[in-house]
Design an enzyme around this catalytic site. Structure first.
Site, PDB file in Angstrom:
ATOM      1  N   HIS A  51     113.220  -4.889  66.856  1.00 34.78           N
ATOM      2  CA  HIS A  51     114.507  -4.353  66.410  1.00 34.78           C
ATOM      3  C   HIS A  51     114.288  -2.929  65.916  1.00 34.78           C
ATOM      4  O   HIS A  51     114.007  -2.708  64.736  1.00 34.78           O
ATOM      5  CB  HIS A  51     115.084  -5.248  65.308  1.00 34.78           C
ATOM      6  CG  HIS A  51     116.511  -4.954  64.984  1.00 34.78           C
ATOM      7  ND1 HIS A  51     116.940  -4.678  63.698  1.00 34.78           N
ATOM      8  CD2 HIS A  51     117.615  -4.895  65.778  1.00 34.78           C
ATOM      9  CE1 HIS A  51     118.246  -4.465  63.713  1.00 34.78           C
ATOM     10  NE2 HIS A  51     118.679  -4.591  64.964  1.00 34.78           N
ATOM     11  N   ARG A 127      92.769  16.490  51.720  1.00 34.14           N
ATOM     12  CA  ARG A 127      93.561  15.850  50.662  1.00 34.14           C
ATOM     13  C   ARG A 127      95.002  15.588  51.107  1.00 34.14           C
ATOM     14  O   ARG A 127      95.898  15.460  50.279  1.00 34.14           O
ATOM     15  CB  ARG A 127      93.557  16.736  49.413  1.00 34.14           C
ATOM     16  CG  ARG A 127      92.156  17.020  48.892  1.00 34.14           C
ATOM     17  CD  ARG A 127      92.165  17.977  47.718  1.00 34.14           C
ATOM     18  NE  ARG A 127      90.801  18.301  47.296  1.00 34.14           N
ATOM     19  CZ  ARG A 127      90.498  19.123  46.287  1.00 34.14           C
ATOM     20  NH1 ARG A 127      91.476  19.689  45.589  1.00 34.14           N
ATOM     21  NH2 ARG A 127      89.238  19.372  45.977  1.00 34.14           N
ATOM     22  N   CYS A 146     101.877  -3.316  51.029  1.00 35.12           N
ATOM     23  CA  CYS A 146     100.887  -3.800  51.999  1.00 35.12           C
ATOM     24  C   CYS A 146     100.251  -2.611  52.716  1.00 35.12           C
ATOM     25  O   CYS A 146      99.037  -2.507  52.806  1.00 35.12           O
ATOM     26  CB  CYS A 146     101.550  -4.741  52.995  1.00 35.12           C
ATOM     27  SG  CYS A 146     102.212  -6.243  52.256  1.00 35.12           S
ATOM     28  N   ALA A 168      97.850  -7.429  56.132  1.00 32.66           N
ATOM     29  CA  ALA A 168      98.495  -7.204  57.420  1.00 32.66           C
ATOM     30  C   ALA A 168      98.938  -8.517  58.045  1.00 32.66           C
ATOM     31  O   ALA A 168      98.116  -9.296  58.540  1.00 32.66           O
ATOM     32  CB  ALA A 168      97.536  -6.468  58.357  1.00 32.66           C
TER      33      ALA A 168
END
Length: 264
Positions: A51, A127, A146, A168
Site C-alpha cells: 500500500h 556525522r 524499530c 525487524a
C-alpha cells in the site's frame, strides 16, 4: 526483489525460534544486511502488493514532526492505529525525535534540518546521522523506534543511506521500511543537488512471527518482477514542502497482497 526473498529464506532456514514481547513467538536471526542500488529501480516488493499510499503518507508525517495519528487517519492510513491512545497520541516517537530532540539545556534539536545543512556545507562529514533512539524518552513512547538510526554518505555526487533497524518484522514491517528510506534518500538527494546512490539496510533482530510462516512460504513461491520507477516532482526543492501528489510510481506490477496479523 530477490534480495528480500533471500532474507525470508535465510531466517526460515537458519533462524532460532524464540519467545518475544508480544507472546506470539518468532524465528529470528541476529545481524543481516541488504543493499539496494536506487539507480536500478525503486525497491518496492513485487511478490506482494504494498500500500504505497501508507508508505508515502507515513514518511511525510515523520518529516512534519507529527506524533498524532489524525493526519494519517485523514489520509486513509491505519498502520499506527493499534498503538495510539484515545486521543490519537503516540508519545515522543519518530517525528518528535527527528525534528525536535530535546536537549538538556531546554533547546530542541531539528536533526533533519541539521542534516540538510551539513549535506550542503560539509557533504564529506561522517556525522550525517539522525537517531530516533532517545533512552530518556523510550518509556514514554507508544512503541520504541524499530528503525532507530540512519546515516548518509556522499561520494561521486551520489547520496547513499544506511539504516540500522534494531527490530525487524520481516514479513510486514521490513518491506515498508525499505521503500520508505529509499524514498527519503531520493527526496533528500533531490533537494541537495545529488543523485540517489544506495540504500543499505542493516537489521539487528530480524524475525518472522510464527503466525507469518505460512505467508512467508507462499511469498517465496513467487517470482520477482522488474522494479518500478519512482518519479518525484523536480520542482520541489524544500524537503518539508513535499506533498503526496509529488510522487508517482510507474510500472508497478505486483502479485496480490498476502494478509497477516499484526503483533502488538
Amino acid at each position: 526483489m530477490r534480495t528480500y526473498l533471500d532474507l525470508l529464506q535465510h531466517v526460515l532456514d537458519h533462524g532460532v525460534d524464540r519467545d518475544d514481547r508480544t507472546g506470539t513467538g518468532t524465528r529470528s536471526a541476529f545481524g543481516y544486511q541488504m543493499r539496494f542500488d536506487l539507480e536500478e529501480g525503486f525497491p518496492v516488493l513485487t511478490t506482494k502488493k504494498l500500500h504505497l499510499r501508507s508508505i508515502i503518507h507515513e514518511l511525510l508525517w515523520f518529516l512534519k514532526g507529527d506524533t498524532n495519528i489524525a493526519y494519517l487517519k485523514e489520509n486513509g492510513v491505519t498502520i499506527w492505529d493499534e498503538w495510539a491512545d484515545e486521543n490519537g497520541d503516540l508519545g515522543p516517537v519518530y517525528g518528535y525525535q527527528w525534528r525536535s530532540w530535546p536537549a538538556p539545556d531546554g533547546r530542541h534539536i531539528d536533526q533533519i534540518a541539521n542534516l540538510l545543512k551539513m549535506l550542503h556545507t560539509n557533504p564529506q562529514s561522517r556525522r550525517l546521522i539522525v537517531s530516533a533512539w532517545n533512552p530518556a524518552l523510550v518509556d514514554e513512547m507508544a512503541l520504541p523506534p524499530c528503525h532507530c538510526l540512519f546515516q548518509f554518505y556522499v561520494a561521486n555526487g551520489r547520496l547513499s543511506c544506511q539504516l540500522y533497524q534494531r527490530s525487524a518484522d520481516i514479513f510486514l514491517g521490513v518491506p515498508f521500511n525499505i521503500a520508505s528510506y529509499a524514498l527519503l534518500t531520493m527526496m533528500i538527494a533531490q533537494v541537495t543537488g545529488l543523485k540517489p546512490g544506495e540504500f543499505i539496510h542493516t537489521l539487528g533482530d530480524a524475525h518472522i512471527y510464527s503466525n507469518h510462516f505460512e505467508q512467508a512460504r507462499l511469498q517465496l513461491t513467487r517470482t520477482p518482477k522488474k522494479l518500478p520507477v519512482m518519479h518525484i516532482n523536480p520542482d520541489v526543492k524544500d524537503l518539508f514542502a513535499f506533498r503526496f501528489e509529488d510522487f508517482r510510481l510507474d510500472g508497478y506490477e505486483a502479485d496480490p497482497t498476502i494478509k497477516a496479523p499484526i503483533a502488538v
